[in-house]
Write a protein that holds these residues in place. Structure first.
Motif, mmCIF file in Angstrom:
data_model
loop_
_atom_site.group_PDB
_atom_site.id
_atom_site.type_symbol
_atom_site.label_atom_id
_atom_site.label_comp_id
_atom_site.label_asym_id
_atom_site.label_seq_id
_atom_site.Cartn_x
_atom_site.Cartn_y
_atom_site.Cartn_z
ATOM 1 N N UNK A 4 0.843 -1.179 0.000
ATOM 2 C CA UNK A 4 0.000 0.000 0.000
ATOM 3 C C UNK A 4 0.882 1.233 0.000
ATOM 4 N N UNK A 5 0.588 2.223 -0.849
ATOM 5 C CA UNK A 5 1.403 3.443 -0.896
ATOM 6 C C UNK A 5 1.511 4.077 0.480
ATOM 7 N N UNK A 6 2.713 4.508 0.894
ATOM 8 C CA UNK A 6 2.893 5.106 2.216
ATOM 9 C C UNK A 6 1.940 6.261 2.470
ATOM 10 N N UNK A 7 1.700 7.082 1.453
ATOM 11 C CA UNK A 7 0.829 8.236 1.637
ATOM 12 C C UNK A 7 -0.611 7.834 1.911
ATOM 13 N N UNK A 8 -0.920 6.572 1.625
ATOM 14 C CA UNK A 8 -2.286 6.127 1.762
ATOM 15 C C UNK A 8 -2.550 5.434 3.088
ATOM 16 N N UNK A 338 -8.143 -16.359 -0.207
ATOM 17 C CA UNK A 338 -8.520 -15.370 -1.213
ATOM 18 C C UNK A 338 -7.292 -14.749 -1.860
ATOM 19 N N UNK A 339 -7.339 -14.547 -3.156
ATOM 20 C CA UNK A 339 -6.216 -13.944 -3.876
ATOM 21 C C UNK A 339 -6.632 -12.578 -4.418
ATOM 22 N N UNK A 340 -5.785 -11.991 -5.254
ATOM 23 C CA UNK A 340 -6.080 -10.657 -5.758
ATOM 24 C C UNK A 340 -7.340 -10.638 -6.607
ATOM 25 N N UNK A 363 -8.264 -3.141 0.767
ATOM 26 C CA UNK A 363 -6.868 -3.005 0.349
ATOM 27 C C UNK A 363 -5.934 -3.215 1.533
ATOM 28 N N UNK A 364 -6.329 -2.679 2.681
ATOM 29 C CA UNK A 364 -5.534 -2.868 3.891
ATOM 30 C C UNK A 364 -5.530 -4.342 4.294
ATOM 31 N N UNK A 365 -6.694 -4.967 4.178
ATOM 32 C CA UNK A 365 -6.783 -6.390 4.535
ATOM 33 C C UNK A 365 -5.901 -7.251 3.638
ATOM 34 N N UNK A 366 -5.875 -6.904 2.352
ATOM 35 C CA UNK A 366 -5.008 -7.644 1.435
ATOM 36 C C UNK A 366 -3.560 -7.564 1.888
ATOM 37 N N UNK A 367 -3.133 -6.359 2.265
ATOM 38 C CA UNK A 367 -1.755 -6.157 2.701
ATOM 39 C C UNK A 367 -1.465 -6.969 3.955
ATOM 40 N N UNK A 368 -2.403 -6.977 4.890
ATOM 41 C CA UNK A 368 -2.212 -7.715 6.144
ATOM 42 C C UNK A 368 -2.110 -9.216 5.907
ATOM 43 N N UNK A 373 -1.912 -6.596 -4.288
ATOM 44 C CA UNK A 373 -2.857 -6.043 -5.273
ATOM 45 C C UNK A 373 -2.209 -5.987 -6.645
ATOM 46 N N UNK A 374 -3.006 -6.117 -7.681
ATOM 47 C CA UNK A 374 -2.476 -5.970 -9.024
ATOM 48 C C UNK A 374 -3.017 -4.688 -9.664
#
Length: 468
Positions: A4-8, A338-340, A363-368, A373-374
């Motif tokens: 996830x982008x740092x700014x986000x 679950x995948x992307x 998106x946060x859950x995907x990172x955790x 993400x694609x």
């Protein structure tokens, strides 16, 4: 890419955001290999995989510098006089393959072949040698089968009978050259005179016919091969046909083919069920897709990751997000992570329902969960955030996409440009345009046309005093 982008991150850490992670129990099988959502031209069909047929050896591009027959003969004589492998059939086949790769006519290739035999009598050509010549004759731009007949006649005259491998090489070469009509004529001729094709060759030509002929023509070919040569369609054949009609949204024909398949004594496998479900999902007919899923389980066929991703995609697309989330729980309970594809499908459905913030939380859950993400994931979210008029969050996501060098899709680009122009952020809109052109996300004309039409729309709205 994938982080996830740092700014986000600060936005995602907001406790007021919906966090749907509670709907997912910890996966019991973290080693499940992700597979893509089935595409229109699915590259895999059921059944055991096999090694390619005996293809001619790869050419050596540095061996022959010119297609000149005389130069080739001279070089061959020199090679034979200075090698210890002169009796090796693979050695001779390699030389022949090298010359045919640059020879301009089949006549020159055959003449070179005869020179090899005459100059070096210990060279005893086998079927693979003639198959090299046959593959070359199939690539000829001739509008008839004459070069192929010339090679086959040479082969038979020398006491070598074409077999299933010969048929496979010829049919694949013709189809690859776009000569599908010639491939159909040749497979019938070889079936009548020499031997019938194996199921792999038969299904290969059926798949190519589905790409360029109407269904009735494909069915006529199958019926003719069954009637005249006893070649019956198998489960793979029916899967090819069903995939084709599903891609053309002809689900009634797909149902008919399933009935025929049962009558022929075949039992649909997981791949076939997934293919049918994909057809319903592409039409946003989630209820029918669920019916196929239930039938699949009743028949004792175990769903796989593609099954669940297909259904989650279909349910999300048709606005049935809550049902998609329930199916996600079932999927995880069955041991599939679950995948992307899973997450992106859910995000798409949530954005369609107006829950862009809930999609953003995924998106946060995907990172955790270590799921990267694609490009499609980011474009889906970007489009959803813009549609929800969450422009600042959309711009933060766009900044992250830029840092990862991700391309913008047409829909997300157009939506972002419109959102920026609506807020009178014209400079930012031009910056997005520059990035789209720089990354070749869109053609220059398409990107400019979108920006120009959006600016005109904004100016007209302002002139008319409309709120935008």
């Amino acid at each position: 890419m994938g982080k996830i982008p740092p700014a986000f991150r600060p936005a995602l850490s907001n406790p007021n955001l919906i966090n749907p992670s509670s709907m997912l129990p910890s996966p019991s099988n973290s080693n499940s290999k992700p597979r893509d959502f089935p595409k229109k031209n699915a590259p895999h069909f059921p059944g055991k995989s096999r090694k390619p047929q005996q293809e001619p050896p790869q050419s050596k591009p540095t061996l022959f510098k010119s297609p000149s027959l005389q130069d080739a003969k001279t070089l061959f004589n020199s090679i034979i006089n200075n090698t210890s492998n002169a009796a090796d059939i693979k050695f001779h086949n390699s030389i022949l393959q090298s010359y045919t790769s640059i020879s301009t006519t089949i006549n020159d290739s055959i003449a070179f072949f005869r020179h090899m035999v005459k100059t070096h009598p210990s060279f005893a050509p086998d079927r693979s040698t003639y198959n090299i010549l046959l593959a070359h004759s199939c690539k000829s731009p001739c509008s008839t089968l004459s070069p192929i007949h010339q090679t086959l006649n040479l082969m038979v005259a020398d006491g070598v009978t074409p077999d299933k491998v010969t048929t496979d090489i010829a049919i694949r070469a013709l189809c690859s050259a776009g000569r599908i009509d010639h491939a159909v004529d040749l497979i019938k001729e070889l079936s009548q005179k020499h031997c019938t094709p194996d199921t792999y060759t038969f299904n290969f030509i059926v798949k190519h016919l589905c790409k360029c002929r109407v269904l009735s023509s494909v069915n006529s070919f199958i019926d003719e091969m069954r009637k005249n040569f006893g070649i019956k369609p198998d489960l793979v054949t029916y899967t090819i046909l069903i995939d084709n009609v599903c891609n053309t949204k002809n689900l009634r024909e797909a149902s008919r083919l399933v009935t025929v398949l049962h009558k022929e004594g075949f039992k649909p496998d997981c791949f076939l069920y997934n293919t049918i479900m994909k057809g319903y999902c592409m039409l946003s007919r989630g209820s029918e897709a669920i019916e196929v899923y239930n039938t699949m389980k009743e028949e004792g066929v175990e769903p796989d990751l593609v099954t669940y991703n297909t259904l989650i995609f279909g349910l999300s697309k048709s606005g049935r997000v809550q049902e998609a989330k329930k199916l996600l729980r079932v999927m995880v309970e069955k041991g599939y992570s679950p995948d992307e594809i899973t997450y992106t499908s859910l995000m798409n459905g949530m954005c369609r329902k107006g829950d862009a913030m809930g999609a953003l939380a995924l998106l946060k859950e995907m990172d955790e969960k270590g799921c990267s993400p694609n490009s499609c994931t980011y474009n889906t979210l970007l489009h959803g955030l813009c549609k929800a008029r969450l422009l600042e969050k959309a711009m933060k996501l766009y900044t992250g996409m830029k840092s990862d060098g991700l391309k913008l899709e047409t829909a997300s680009y157009a939506t972002l440009v419109r959102a920026l122009c609506r807020e009178s952020r014209i400079a930012d809109a031009y910056e997005v345009f520059d990035y789209a052109v720089e990354t070749k996300s869109l053609t220059d004309v398409s990107a400019y046309t979108t920006l120009e039409s959006t600016l005109k729309w904004v100016n007209k709205a302002k002139e008319q005093g409309l709120a935008i």
